[in-house]
Scaffold this active site. Structure first.
Site, PDB file in Angstrom:
ATOM      1  N   THR A 188       0.838  -1.211   0.000  1.00 37.67           N
ATOM      2  CA  THR A 188       0.000   0.000   0.000  1.00 37.67           C
ATOM      3  C   THR A 188       0.870   1.258   0.000  1.00 37.67           C
ATOM      4  O   THR A 188       0.472   2.277  -0.558  1.00 37.67           O
ATOM      5  CB  THR A 188      -0.981   0.036   1.189  1.00 37.67           C
ATOM      6  N   ASN A 189       2.038   1.182   0.612  1.00 34.45           N
ATOM      7  CA  ASN A 189       2.931   2.348   0.564  1.00 34.45           C
ATOM      8  C   ASN A 189       3.496   2.546  -0.838  1.00 34.45           C
ATOM      9  O   ASN A 189       3.663   3.678  -1.290  1.00 34.45           O
ATOM     10  CB  ASN A 189       4.052   2.220   1.601  1.00 34.45           C
ATOM     11  N   MET A 198      10.534  -6.326   4.655  1.00 38.35           N
ATOM     12  CA  MET A 198      10.671  -6.987   5.948  1.00 38.35           C
ATOM     13  C   MET A 198      11.966  -7.798   6.066  1.00 38.35           C
ATOM     14  O   MET A 198      11.955  -8.948   6.491  1.00 38.35           O
ATOM     15  CB  MET A 198       9.463  -7.889   6.200  1.00 38.35           C
ATOM     16  N   LEU A 241      18.800  -5.063   6.294  1.00 35.68           N
ATOM     17  CA  LEU A 241      19.969  -5.020   5.411  1.00 35.68           C
ATOM     18  C   LEU A 241      21.230  -4.838   6.252  1.00 35.68           C
ATOM     19  O   LEU A 241      21.221  -4.103   7.249  1.00 35.68           O
ATOM     20  CB  LEU A 241      19.808  -3.871   4.413  1.00 35.68           C
ATOM     21  N   ASN A 301      13.356   4.722   4.774  1.00 31.49           N
ATOM     22  CA  ASN A 301      12.431   3.697   5.300  1.00 31.49           C
ATOM     23  C   ASN A 301      11.222   4.367   5.921  1.00 31.49           C
ATOM     24  O   ASN A 301      11.334   5.459   6.483  1.00 31.49           O
ATOM     25  CB  ASN A 301      13.158   2.868   6.375  1.00 31.49           C
ATOM     26  N   HIS A 348       8.449   3.702   8.884  1.00 32.34           N
ATOM     27  CA  HIS A 348       8.208   2.850  10.051  1.00 32.34           C
ATOM     28  C   HIS A 348       6.913   3.298  10.730  1.00 32.34           C
ATOM     29  O   HIS A 348       6.705   4.495  10.922  1.00 32.34           O
ATOM     30  CB  HIS A 348       9.386   2.949  11.027  1.00 32.34           C
TER      31      HIS A 348
HETATM   32  C1  GAR Z   1       3.642  -0.609   6.747  1.00 30.83           C
HETATM   33  O1  GAR Z   1       2.833  -0.287   7.854  1.00 30.83           O
HETATM   34  C2  GAR Z   1       5.082  -0.228   7.034  1.00 30.83           C
HETATM   35  O2  GAR Z   1       5.212   0.956   7.754  1.00 30.83           O
HETATM   36  C3  GAR Z   1       5.519  -1.405   7.867  1.00 30.83           C
HETATM   37  O3  GAR Z   1       4.921  -2.521   7.237  1.00 30.83           O
HETATM   38  C4  GAR Z   1       3.720  -2.124   6.568  1.00 30.83           C
HETATM   39  C5  GAR Z   1       3.799  -2.529   5.110  1.00 30.83           C
HETATM   40  O4  GAR Z   1       2.603  -2.296   4.433  1.00 30.83           O
HETATM   41  N1  GAR Z   1       6.941  -1.482   7.923  1.00 30.83           N
HETATM   42  C6  GAR Z   1       7.622  -1.886   8.997  1.00 30.83           C
HETATM   43  O5  GAR Z   1       7.077  -2.281  10.004  1.00 30.83           O
HETATM   44  C7  GAR Z   1       9.137  -1.824   8.863  1.00 30.83           C
HETATM   45  N2  GAR Z   1       9.764  -1.942  10.135  1.00 30.83           N
HETATM   46  P1  GAR Z   1       2.525  -2.171   2.843  1.00 30.83           P
HETATM   47  O6  GAR Z   1       3.215  -3.400   2.239  1.00 30.83           O
HETATM   48  O7  GAR Z   1       1.049  -2.191   2.567  1.00 30.83           O
HETATM   49  O8  GAR Z   1       3.170  -0.887   2.451  1.00 30.83           O
END
Ligand code: GAR
Length: 201
Positions: free
Chosen positions: A16-17, A94, A97, A111, A113
């Site tokens: 979604t991001n 996820m 690195l 990134n 978070h």
């Molecule tokens: C998002 O909430 C992102 O901030 C988080 O995983 C989700 C991914 O959603 N990332 C972390 O927790 C990294 N430490 P998406 O695949 O729909 O963008």
């Protein structure tokens, strides 16, 4: 000025991001950069479909198949070099690195978070777990942070943050959705534009 920063987005799941970045490019919120490559460490990530729909080039690298973290990171590095990438965006990527990777791209890896760093971040804090931890602690405000990536997980320089209220009836799922909609999908594209603009000068 026609030159744009070339952006690679690294994903693992729903994307979604990534979608927020694609939409921001279409609406003009991102005008100094262009998403030219999407890399996934999961062949089934829906994010790959989102990229394909927009005719954005994709690549999948599986640590298991490549045999080691080093081989996995080298495969990513080669793809970044081949595609002349300027900015690497971790959007729900996820996989942590190594320092040898992050130190090769100082102030070029971004990134997102899903908390207000330095709360609920670092090793083990990802996805829904972050929101579960915020609810367990009983904080009343959380949010999202966009930051540069260095050798410390979630420890690099902060680019933007946005706060989101926690409601009494929240579950980790409802909170995750509100943090995405009201913070992540807004500050990630804004941060990518800011960094792209600085890079192209
Ligand atoms: C998002 O909430 C992102 O901030 C988080 O995983 C989700 C991914 O959603 N990332 C972390 O927790 C990294 N430490 P998406 O695949 O729909 O963008």
């Amino acid at each position: 000025m026609s030159k744009k920063a070339k952006i690679a987005v690294l994903v693992s799941g729903g994307g979604t991001n990534l979608q927020a970045l694609i939409d921001a490019q279409k609406s003009g919120v991102i005008s100094s950069g262009e998403i030219t490559l999407v890399i996934s460490n999961n062949a089934n990530a829906y994010a790959l479909e989102r990229a394909s729909k927009e005719n954005i080039k994709t690549a999948v690298f599986l640590k298991k198949e490549l045999g080691s973290q080093e081989a996995f990171e080298n495969a990513i590095k080669n793809a970044l070099t081949e595609n002349e990438i300027d900015i690497i965006v971790l959007a729900g990527f996820m996989s942590i690195l190594s320092e040898s990777f992050t130190s090769a791209y100082p102030k070029r890896i971004i990134n997102v978070h899903p908390s207000l760093i330095p709360s609920f971040c670092g090793k083990g804090f990802y996805g829904l777990r972050v929101h579960e931890a915020a609810l367990e602690k009983g904080v009343k405000v959380t949010g999202a942070t966009v930051h540069f990536v260095n050798e410390i997980p979630d420890g690099g320089e902060i680019i933007m943050q946005k706060a989101v209220d926690i409601l009494p009836e929240d579950t980790a799922e409802t909170l995750q959705k509100r943090v995405m909609e009201n913070a992540e999908w807004i500050i990630l594209p804004q941060s990518v534009e800011k960094v792209s603009k600085e890079i192209i000068g």
